[in-house]
Scaffold this active site. Structure first.
Site, PDB file in Angstrom:
ATOM      1  N   LYS A 216       1.182  -0.592  -0.260  1.00 34.52           N
ATOM      2  CA  LYS A 216       0.055  -0.086   0.328  1.00 34.52           C
ATOM      3  C   LYS A 216       0.878   1.270   0.525  1.00 34.52           C
ATOM      4  CE  LYS A 216      -2.598   2.969   0.678  1.00 34.52           C
ATOM      5  NZ  LYS A 216      -4.109   3.452   0.604  1.00 34.52           N
ATOM      6  N   CYS A 270      -3.159  10.906   1.358  1.00 37.97           N
ATOM      7  CA  CYS A 270      -3.370   9.865   1.405  1.00 37.97           C
ATOM      8  C   CYS A 270      -1.091   9.912   1.167  1.00 37.97           C
ATOM      9  CB  CYS A 270      -3.333   9.128   0.411  1.00 37.97           C
ATOM     10  SG  CYS A 270      -5.449   9.492   1.003  1.00 37.97           S
TER      11      CYS A 270
HETATM   12  N1  SAJ Z   1      -1.643  14.964  -8.425  1.00 41.68           N
HETATM   13  C1  SAJ Z   1      -0.851  16.184  -9.508  1.00 41.68           C
HETATM   14  N2  SAJ Z   1      -0.758  14.707 -10.135  1.00 41.68           N
HETATM   15  C2  SAJ Z   1      -1.058  13.750 -10.793  1.00 41.68           C
HETATM   16  C3  SAJ Z   1      -1.672  13.502 -10.476  1.00 41.68           C
HETATM   17  C4  SAJ Z   1      -1.944  13.968  -9.213  1.00 41.68           C
HETATM   18  O1  SAJ Z   1      -0.626  16.827  -8.499  1.00 41.68           O
HETATM   19  O2  SAJ Z   1      -0.344  13.921 -12.390  1.00 41.68           O
HETATM   20  C5  SAJ Z   1      -1.742  15.336  -7.246  1.00 41.68           C
HETATM   21  C6  SAJ Z   1      -3.324  15.655  -7.088  1.00 41.68           C
HETATM   22  O3  SAJ Z   1      -3.903  17.270  -7.543  1.00 41.68           O
HETATM   23  C7  SAJ Z   1      -3.428  15.672  -5.592  1.00 41.68           C
HETATM   24  C8  SAJ Z   1      -2.596  14.473  -5.497  1.00 41.68           C
HETATM   25  O4  SAJ Z   1      -2.064  14.695  -6.229  1.00 41.68           O
HETATM   26  O5  SAJ Z   1      -3.249  17.466  -5.239  1.00 41.68           O
HETATM   27  C9  SAJ Z   1      -3.170  12.818  -5.218  1.00 41.68           C
HETATM   28  O6  SAJ Z   1      -4.731  13.039  -5.210  1.00 41.68           O
HETATM   29  P1  SAJ Z   1      -4.853  11.737  -6.417  1.00 41.68           P
HETATM   30  O7  SAJ Z   1      -5.870  11.977  -7.322  1.00 41.68           O
HETATM   31  O8  SAJ Z   1      -3.518  10.534  -7.045  1.00 41.68           O
HETATM   32  O9  SAJ Z   1      -5.037  10.201  -4.980  1.00 41.68           O
HETATM   33  P2  SAJ Z   1      -6.093  10.841  -3.447  1.00 41.68           P
HETATM   34  O10 SAJ Z   1      -4.983  11.218  -2.777  1.00 41.68           O
HETATM   35  O11 SAJ Z   1      -7.290  10.937  -3.850  1.00 41.68           O
HETATM   36  O12 SAJ Z   1      -5.584   9.288  -3.359  1.00 41.68           O
HETATM   37  C10 SAJ Z   1      -4.594   8.239  -3.607  1.00 41.68           C
HETATM   38  C11 SAJ Z   1      -5.197   6.738  -4.411  1.00 41.68           C
HETATM   39  N3  SAJ Z   1      -3.468   6.223  -4.418  1.00 41.68           N
HETATM   40  C12 SAJ Z   1      -3.119   6.015  -5.694  1.00 41.68           C
HETATM   41  O13 SAJ Z   1      -3.444   6.068  -7.083  1.00 41.68           O
HETATM   42  C13 SAJ Z   1      -1.597   5.288  -5.864  1.00 41.68           C
HETATM   43  C14 SAJ Z   1      -5.793   6.094  -3.602  1.00 41.68           C
HETATM   44  O14 SAJ Z   1      -6.302   4.813  -4.687  1.00 41.68           O
HETATM   45  C15 SAJ Z   1      -5.469   5.629  -2.178  1.00 41.68           C
HETATM   46  O15 SAJ Z   1      -6.667   5.090  -2.033  1.00 41.68           O
HETATM   47  C16 SAJ Z   1      -5.263   6.840  -1.939  1.00 41.68           C
HETATM   48  O16 SAJ Z   1      -4.532   7.323  -2.168  1.00 41.68           O
HETATM   49  C17 SAJ Z   1      -5.621   6.554  -0.675  1.00 41.68           C
HETATM   50  O17 SAJ Z   1      -6.378   6.393   0.942  1.00 41.68           O
HETATM   51  O18 SAJ Z   1      -4.375   5.845   0.007  1.00 41.68           O
END
Ligand code: SAJ
Length: 416
Positions: A216, A270
């Site tokens: 994870k 996360c």
């Molecule tokens: N972000 C970027 N660039 C990208 C992708 C995301 O800057 O290309 C930023 C987003 O704007 C945001 C942050 O990253 O600020 C996180 O966003 P996210 O949509 O990537 O992820 P979370 O935090 O909403 O959810 C993540 C997910 N993990 C993965 O995709 C590996 C989710 O599946 C997990 O269950 C969750 O963390 C968790 O609870 O750990």
């Protein structure tokens, strides 16, 4: 194992949807939370968190009597622990995880544990946390045997099955995602698979608890490291006066390159947190993972510098920040780099500040004393000199781009 009743400890962003889905499969679910208001809200068939469609399913399972919330744990066949694992307040430990909520959950469950029960830890945890949970349970219940001593022959089975759902898509992903199931013994894994197969359509893959814990953390670190790469590229491009979005599009034409999107920083509870759990267990070894965290945490300050520079060109600049949430199309402002940037701009008194956040009705209390005004996109485009795009909400993506032509635009998401 015939599962009739499930007790879910922690009714937050993971526990409540999980409890509701299991209840919708006909099992009797007891949801436990220390927050009396949350318990009362759920028992009234309502919800205290924001997640699409969760209200409908909670209302339905509360009405049928399959989900009941309470503040104390009750006897069940299975116990699922979905409590927060924040950082410890102790600055000397470099972002170690605070396992006190898991320990409290163990204390809550222990008195009602019975031979044959399964305990599953869903909370994102550092390696070794599941073993600690089993240890705390065994300390409280010396009359029962646990897998650390009796392996497959223990009275109580303990497993880790980390949650992996994406906020905003929780109800779909709870069902469709594959699950990594790490038992402390083979029997623990088998029992946990039987539980998850009652509501998961994805595959349930078994491993050891410690591997599941690291899996994870690895998933979220993978994202963090790759976003850090994109963010570093964006800073390099700013210096070299190259459009980072065009650059990434071109590089991604290569069949084995897939660069993620830069942004104003990494938010949420996360991806910006979990990598530190690897760093704090292996500080000497986790060099890249630590550096990625530092790069992503520094990105908001790079954006702030750009805004300050742009504001210097105006006598009385009006600056509009588009988006305050931590990512697109949600209303969650917690751990949001966009909000952090707005706060810093307030402190620096760079000009008149407007905020456009279509997913909220009032500004968060942290901005209540400030002069920031929550306004519409139309007004912002009308009056602002500088537009700072902080979140790629759908409303901003579809906006007529010619309206931005006369403005200084700082677009951290590459949508203009
Ligand atoms: N972000 C970027 N660039 C990208 C992708 C995301 O800057 O290309 C930023 C987003 O704007 C945001 C942050 O990253 O600020 C996180 O966003 P996210 O949509 O990537 O992820 P979370 O935090 O909403 O959810 C993540 C997910 N993990 C993965 O995709 C590996 C989710 O599946 C997990 O269950 C969750 O963390 C968790 O609870 O750990």
């Amino acid at each position: 194992m015939m599962i009739k009743t499930v007790c879910v400890v922690g009714l937050g962003y993971i526990g409540l949807p999980t409890a509701a889905i299991i209840a919708s499969r006909g099992m009797q679910v007891i949801g436990v939370d220390v927050n009396q208001t949350a318990v009362d809200t759920i028992n009234a068939g309502e919800i205290h968190i924001v997640e699409p469609d969760l209200d409908i399913i909670v209302r339905s399972v509360v009405t049928t009597g399959n989900l009941k919330a309470t503040t104390t744990a009750e006897k069940a066949d299975v116990f699922m622990v979905a409590v927060p694992t924040p950082f410890t307040q102790d600055d000397t430990c470099d972002h170690a995880a605070d396992l006190s909520y898991i320990q409290s959950a163990a204390q809550a469950i222990a008195p009602v544990l019975e031979k044959g029960n399964l305990v599953v830890l869903e909370s994102t945890s550092p390696v070794g946390a599941t073993e600690k949970l089993a240890h705390w349970l065994s300390e409280a219940r010396p009359d029962l045997s646990f897998p650390q001593d009796k392996g497959d022959y223990a009275d109580i089975n303990v497993a880790h099955c980390p949650e992996r759902v994406l906020p905003g898509y929780v109800l779909q992903e709870l069902v469709s995602n594959d699950r990594v199931i790490g038992g402390m013994s083979q029997a623990c894994s088998d029992k946990a698979v039987a539980l998850y197969q009652t509501f998961v359509r994805g595959e349930c893959i078994t491993t050891h608890a410690r591997t599941a814990e690291l899996a994870k953390l690895t998933e979220n670190s993978f994202r963090d490291v790759n976003i850090a790469f994109a963010n570093e590229l964006s800073v390099i491009c700013d210096k070299l006066k190259i459009n980072v979005w065009e650059l990434i599009k071109l590089a991604n034409r290569h069949p084995r390159v897939n660069i993620l999107s830069p942004g104003p920083g990494v938010g949420g509870h996360c991806i910006a947190v979990d990598p530190w759990f690897i760093v704090s267990s292996c500080p000497q070894e986790a060099k890249l993972i630590r550096q990625a965290r530092l790069i992503n945490d520094a990105k908001p300050f790079h954006v702030i510098d750009k805004v300050v520079q742009a504001a210097d060109e105006f006598k009385r600049p009006v600056i509009a920040c588009l988006g305050l949430a931590f990512k697109a199309d949600i209303d969650d402002l917690r751990e949001s780099p966009a909000l952090q940037i707005l706060h810093e701009l307030v402190d620096k008194e760079v000009g008149t500040l407007l905020a456009v956040e279509p997913n909220i009705k009032t500004l968060p209390s942290s901005l209540a004393q400030s002069k920031v005004e929550l306004t519409t996109l139309e007004t912002a485009l009308d009056v602002a000199n500088i537009i700072v795009v902080l979140v790629d909400h759908k409303q901003f993506k579809v906006a007529d781009k010619t309206q931005f032509a006369s403005k200084v635009v700082i677009d951290t998401r590459g949508i203009i």
